[in-house]
Enzyme design. Sequence first.
Site, PDB file in Angstrom:
ATOM      1  N   GLY A   1      41.034  41.321  39.287  1.00 60.11           N
ATOM      2  CA  GLY A   1      41.192  39.883  39.127  1.00 60.11           C
ATOM      3  C   GLY A   1      40.151  39.286  38.204  1.00 60.11           C
ATOM      4  O   GLY A   1      39.615  38.204  38.458  1.00 60.11           O
ATOM      5  N   ALA A   2      39.872  39.971  37.091  1.00 57.97           N
ATOM      6  CA  ALA A   2      38.777  39.565  36.203  1.00 57.97           C
ATOM      7  C   ALA A   2      39.187  38.564  35.135  1.00 57.97           C
ATOM      8  O   ALA A   2      38.377  38.218  34.281  1.00 57.97           O
ATOM      9  CB  ALA A   2      38.177  40.799  35.528  1.00 57.97           C
TER      10      ALA A   2
ATOM     11  N   GLY B   1      38.139  32.689  37.168  1.00 59.76           N
ATOM     12  CA  GLY B   1      37.236  32.444  38.273  1.00 59.76           C
ATOM     13  C   GLY B   1      35.980  33.274  38.252  1.00 59.76           C
ATOM     14  O   GLY B   1      35.420  33.591  37.191  1.00 59.76           O
ATOM     15  N   ILE B   2      35.505  33.654  39.447  1.00 63.69           N
ATOM     16  CA  ILE B   2      34.255  34.399  39.525  1.00 63.69           C
ATOM     17  C   ILE B   2      34.409  35.815  38.977  1.00 63.69           C
ATOM     18  O   ILE B   2      33.431  36.425  38.545  1.00 63.69           O
ATOM     19  CB  ILE B   2      33.701  34.432  40.959  1.00 63.69           C
ATOM     20  CG1 ILE B   2      34.644  35.139  41.921  1.00 63.69           C
ATOM     21  CG2 ILE B   2      33.395  33.022  41.455  1.00 63.69           C
ATOM     22  CD1 ILE B   2      34.059  35.326  43.322  1.00 63.69           C
ATOM     23  N   GLY B   3      35.625  36.335  38.976  1.00 61.38           N
ATOM     24  CA  GLY B   3      35.853  37.648  38.381  1.00 61.38           C
ATOM     25  C   GLY B   3      35.617  37.613  36.879  1.00 61.38           C
ATOM     26  O   GLY B   3      34.986  38.511  36.312  1.00 61.38           O
TER      27      GLY B   3
ATOM     28  N   TYR C   1      44.757  33.829  55.857  1.00 56.87           N
ATOM     29  CA  TYR C   1      43.685  33.984  54.873  1.00 56.87           C
ATOM     30  C   TYR C   1      42.386  34.381  55.561  1.00 56.87           C
ATOM     31  O   TYR C   1      41.693  35.313  55.119  1.00 56.87           O
ATOM     32  CB  TYR C   1      43.491  32.687  54.094  1.00 56.87           C
ATOM     33  CG  TYR C   1      42.398  32.764  53.056  1.00 56.87           C
ATOM     34  CD1 TYR C   1      42.534  33.584  51.927  1.00 56.87           C
ATOM     35  CD2 TYR C   1      41.208  32.040  53.196  1.00 56.87           C
ATOM     36  CE1 TYR C   1      41.525  33.672  50.978  1.00 56.87           C
ATOM     37  CE2 TYR C   1      40.200  32.122  52.245  1.00 56.87           C
ATOM     38  CZ  TYR C   1      40.368  32.934  51.134  1.00 56.87           C
ATOM     39  OH  TYR C   1      39.361  33.028  50.188  1.00 56.87           O
TER      40      TYR C   1
END
Length: 315
Positions: free
Chosen positions: A23-24, A27-29, A178
């Site tokens: 998931g790069a 966001g933080i990825g 979640y």
Amino acid sequence: MNDRKWTSQDIPSQTGKRILITGANSGIGFESARVMAGLGAQVILACRNEAKAVSAMAKIRNQFPKAQLHFLPLDLGSLDSVHVMANMFSEQYDSLDVLLNNAGVMWLPQGMTEDGFESQIGINHLGHFALTGLLMPALLNRAGSRVVTVSSIAHRSGNLDFEDLFFERRRYGKQDAYGQSKLANLVFARELERKLNASGAQTMSVAVHPGVTSTNLATPGLQQSGSVLLAKLVKMVTPLVTQSATKGALPSLYAATSNEIEGGEYIGPDRFYGTFGYPTAATSTRRSNNPDIARKLWQVSEKLTGVQYPLSATT
């Protein structure tokens, strides 16, 4: 950890290191990929959407023209995809320094992965469980390698119901699902560290959480629920009440690079109950530290994914 505030400026050169981030593309990825590539690491972006991954790589190269970036297709909602990606990796590389299990979904309406798993635990935990096991030989080939798994402060509300893990009998709640998946991430990271220690491996497992960070993680779930206007409102308001993705990536980067980190730790922001700030040791629930729950989750995960880790206890 000491009292000094740790930032990405404290990261030494990562030249010669290879890191795979799920998931790069956002966001933080993405922030983790950008920082690590800028410091000389070879970064593999494992993402479901190739176009978004290519766009992310272009942004990083715009800042760091010599960045070593590669893309591998990965859909964590498909065990077939996980196996294909792991095979592609092993054909191209023989070792891995850091696996950053970062990708995730949040607040999805009730649904199933193609393997019949409830979507949130299927993608957030079971997909990463399978991927980590399949990449373990490459991690074991590199002394000092690390598995960093992104959990959440939402794990505090999570409860692993092994009798109804996929909400087939109990009422489905997207927040409950979640929280369960994020608890599974943390429990998995700690049990993996126990097994690595028992096997004498020179690989460590660390869990992190980003606090309350401005990303688009919740948007797809809200849109799929039919809450288009709410999704737009959340997108507008979120940056006003959260920290940036750059700041939210700090726990992941600390866990991936710091010489002070120890296996089994849980790292998150240091201010206002872990919602924002700089990396520090994070608090977690009793459930997340329960070894009986951890052993049960591991057994269930092996059975559901069919993946067994090449780890055996030393005598």
